[in-house]
Design an enzyme around this catalytic site. Sequence first.
Site, PDB file in Angstrom:
ATOM      1  N   GLU A 190       0.824  -1.207   0.000  1.00  0.00           N
ATOM      2  CA  GLU A 190       0.000   0.000   0.000  1.00  0.00           C
ATOM      3  C   GLU A 190       0.867   1.271   0.000  1.00  0.00           C
ATOM      4  O   GLU A 190       0.464   2.314  -0.514  1.00  0.00           O
ATOM      5  CB  GLU A 190      -0.915  -0.015   1.234  1.00  0.00           C
ATOM      6  CG  GLU A 190      -2.260   0.640   1.021  1.00  0.00           C
ATOM      7  CD  GLU A 190      -3.249   0.320   2.137  1.00  0.00           C
ATOM      8  OE1 GLU A 190      -2.907   0.522   3.314  1.00  0.00           O
ATOM      9  OE2 GLU A 190      -4.378  -0.108   1.830  1.00  0.00           O
TER      10      GLU A 190
ATOM     11  N   HIS B 228       8.419 -27.056  -0.815  1.00  0.00           N
ATOM     12  CA  HIS B 228       7.758 -28.130  -1.561  1.00  0.00           C
ATOM     13  C   HIS B 228       6.540 -27.587  -2.297  1.00  0.00           C
ATOM     14  O   HIS B 228       5.549 -28.282  -2.493  1.00  0.00           O
ATOM     15  CB  HIS B 228       7.368 -29.265  -0.619  1.00  0.00           C
ATOM     16  CG  HIS B 228       8.563 -29.951  -0.029  1.00  0.00           C
ATOM     17  ND1 HIS B 228       8.934 -31.233  -0.346  1.00  0.00           N
ATOM     18  CD2 HIS B 228       9.518 -29.494   0.825  1.00  0.00           C
ATOM     19  CE1 HIS B 228      10.037 -31.546   0.295  1.00  0.00           C
ATOM     20  NE2 HIS B 228      10.412 -30.505   1.025  1.00  0.00           N
TER      21      HIS B 228
ATOM     22  N   LYS C 236     -14.186   1.169  -4.192  1.00  0.00           N
ATOM     23  CA  LYS C 236     -15.285   1.617  -3.324  1.00  0.00           C
ATOM     24  C   LYS C 236     -16.309   2.425  -4.116  1.00  0.00           C
ATOM     25  O   LYS C 236     -17.509   2.247  -3.958  1.00  0.00           O
ATOM     26  CB  LYS C 236     -14.729   2.497  -2.194  1.00  0.00           C
ATOM     27  CG  LYS C 236     -13.983   1.756  -1.124  1.00  0.00           C
ATOM     28  CD  LYS C 236     -13.762   2.717   0.061  1.00  0.00           C
ATOM     29  CE  LYS C 236     -12.640   2.279   0.961  1.00  0.00           C
ATOM     30  NZ  LYS C 236     -12.271   3.318   1.928  1.00  0.00           N
TER      31      LYS C 236
END
Lengths: 445, 445
Positions: free
Chosen positions: A285, A306, A420
């Site tokens: 951010e 792995h 948003k």
Amino acid sequence: MTLSVDLKNIASFVSEEELNSMMKEVTAANETLRGGTGEGNDFIGWLDLPSNIDPDELSRVKKAAKKIISDSQVLIVVGIGGSYLGARAVIEFIKSPNYNLKKKNTPDIFFVGNNLSGEYINEIIVLLGDRDFSVNVISKSGTTTEPAIAFRIFKGLLENKYGEKEAAKRIFTTTDKKKGALKKLADAKGYESFVIPDNVGGRYSVLTPVGLLPIACAGIDIDRLILGANNAMEELKPVSLNNPVCAYVAARNALYRKNKYIEILACYEPSFRFMAEWWKQLYGESEGKDGKGIFPASVELTADLHSMGQYIQDGERILFETIVNILNPNSVLRVPNDPANIDGLNFLSEAELDYINKQASRGTVLAHVDGGVPNIIINIDKADEYNLGYLIYFFELACGLSGYTLGVNPFNQPGVEAYKKNMFALLGKPGYENEKAKLEERLKQ
Amino acid sequence: MTLSVDLKNIASFVSEEELNSMMKEVTAANETLRGGTGEGNDFIGWLDLPSNIDPDELSRVKKAAKKIISDSQVLIVVGIGGSYLGARAVIEFIKSPNYNLKKKNTPDIFFVGNNLSGEYINEIIVLLGDRDFSVNVISKSGTTTEPAIAFRIFKGLLENKYGEKEAAKRIFTTTDKKKGALKKLADAKGYESFVIPDNVGGRYSVLTPVGLLPIACAGIDIDRLILGANNAMEELKPVSLNNPVCAYVAARNALYRKNKYIEILACYEPSFRFMAEWWKQLYGESEGKDGKGIFPASVELTADLHSMGQYIQDGERILFETIVNILNPNSVLRVPNDPANIDGLNFLSEAELDYINKQASRGTVLAHVDGGVPNIIINIDKADEYNLGYLIYFFELACGLSGYTLGVNPFNQPGVEAYKKNMFALLGKPGYENEKAKLEERLKQ
């Protein structure tokens, strides 16, 4: 020093000259940051936060935690982004990812308001059952969709169970000092309310009441956490490659300039998983803007040797690793001897697991370097509150410096608004009518 | 079809012509894979596995699960990489990441042998307490360090608690049909033993007993899981962009050619977290070689819109997203009305959370596309066994095709050996003496 950074394993990728040259930029970034002359300079309160915590506020936090521990079997923490990642990360690292499963004298802690899954919230309600509980709602504004919805739900449950008056004693808000919907509600209802400082952004807020209250409720020593951060603040000031912060900042920016676009944070303790998530928010951010920034990723080792190990060893050479190496284990376990030795492991009989873990770590660094992956190693003494507070401040300071070195404002997050705005429009929020029509048209195509 | 892939949101990045051109390569890859003429062709048993599962083996798995459920409060699963990720992913997605916290008629399940943390194992021993338990140890060879150590420890605990004879009835091995240390031990001690087929690699093994036994112990319907995979196998054969597998493979490879180096797998249900980890192993280990391959990453939404969301929106334009969109929720929850409307959310009163979640998802796709991030959307009906089996086969098939399209052997993992070799040397394993001296010398520098 409590923490050290080892750059030996980037030496074949970045020359000393290049590091020194980068240090000039880090030096300039340091002046910008500490001089308060850069973009986002109204959000650098975290810089001296560890020494600035109001003792009254801190003792209110402890008192609230004490009350919650004494009268609640469950604490519901409502928050998203920086309002939950720090607390969850610290609790998992110090206490365990299995904290809720453990027998203990502190409440179970569930984090809600960080998604829009009805399934998720319904399950928490079942897990809560008829146990006594409290709610800590964390939001600067009180109007962010995810936490606001969750708070409506759990506030309703509290009021149904205890009545409005008693419920008010079980709701703790962490919000703005003066303004905003949540502060207004807290004042009206008489909720105990803690302050998110104006000059500290969400992702830098773990050492404010945002993080401290839930962390204290888990029985974690927040004084030691703050002490670690405070000592880091004191010790990490010199502007030199001998300062581990400067070393980390110079190294990662030098690597980025060489097209190492991805930084993989790795730790050999599984309890570090959410610390890596906290770190991803902090760096992603802060730096991911203006078409720039290192992409933060993480692995859990040795498990992911792995899994992602193959890619790290042999895939696109666009990445580097940063290893958080914990020098001393918190507990000892030895490999049992087996006279039959069917698995061929008797050369390790009675060896401490941590010793084996460390050899895996040392061997992996060399293997990855040979494969073309630079490795930065961050050493801390052990997984305890003091060292973690130190590490948190280390990462915060390095992030601020690194953002300015990169040439971005490390303290804003303009890109978070885009989703948003679209979401509000599609949900028909009053005021977004035109936008809604346009988006629906696009979605139809 | 149970599953669909929507490429609408890559249209501004990849032309139809480019997709069609890529389909020629996917067609060739399909011939290589199905003709068994490519590198790694001895590991394509997963291709028709869903129709090839031995009914006797399957009924032994169910019988073992029934026994474990009836006599054990805890199941300890020992395995690393493909020997734990699939089972953990399915259990978390179908049952919940909080599975162990839930009241249920099936045992708690703990995964061990996937790290070298003594702290981690010591904690599992405490959580196990004095409860009745069984162990499922999963390893092709029986000599992989992490699971072999964990098995020594939990086998010892079982034998101490029940005696060797009764313990033998509580140990279930999943290993090679004939050879290897674990098979040898199982035969000698009379453990019930399940087969890891020779032609199925670890990361493709979730629908073999490797995954099926722990999954069945969690009370999950493995018949439905297999049925979903089987139907996927039947339906996903056509070589055309109308086949969602081909669409996904063509799209991601076309994006990679345009320097989209990172694929972020995202889901709006938090229970998907470990499915993303499973997917990371599948793709990272299959494609990350020869200096090539898309780097697999993941986010949990909407949580990480308040974290990695900033980077995705505005950071380096080297990434694309793949969204697993679950069309229908498993449970309903509505936003409570609040007459005071202090948070301003009454425009959502009585709205279903899933509806809000979907608008967040739709709005985010558009925002990210506008920010320069292509989005692939994979739609499945719901989060249940059938759809998950289908999705698993979809991802496996797409991975095999994608690897051949990329020009690598998707079925080996040569890079995983590098760290092991160094680790063995540093640990002083007999036979590695020369290597040890060299490594210690390097580490001293």
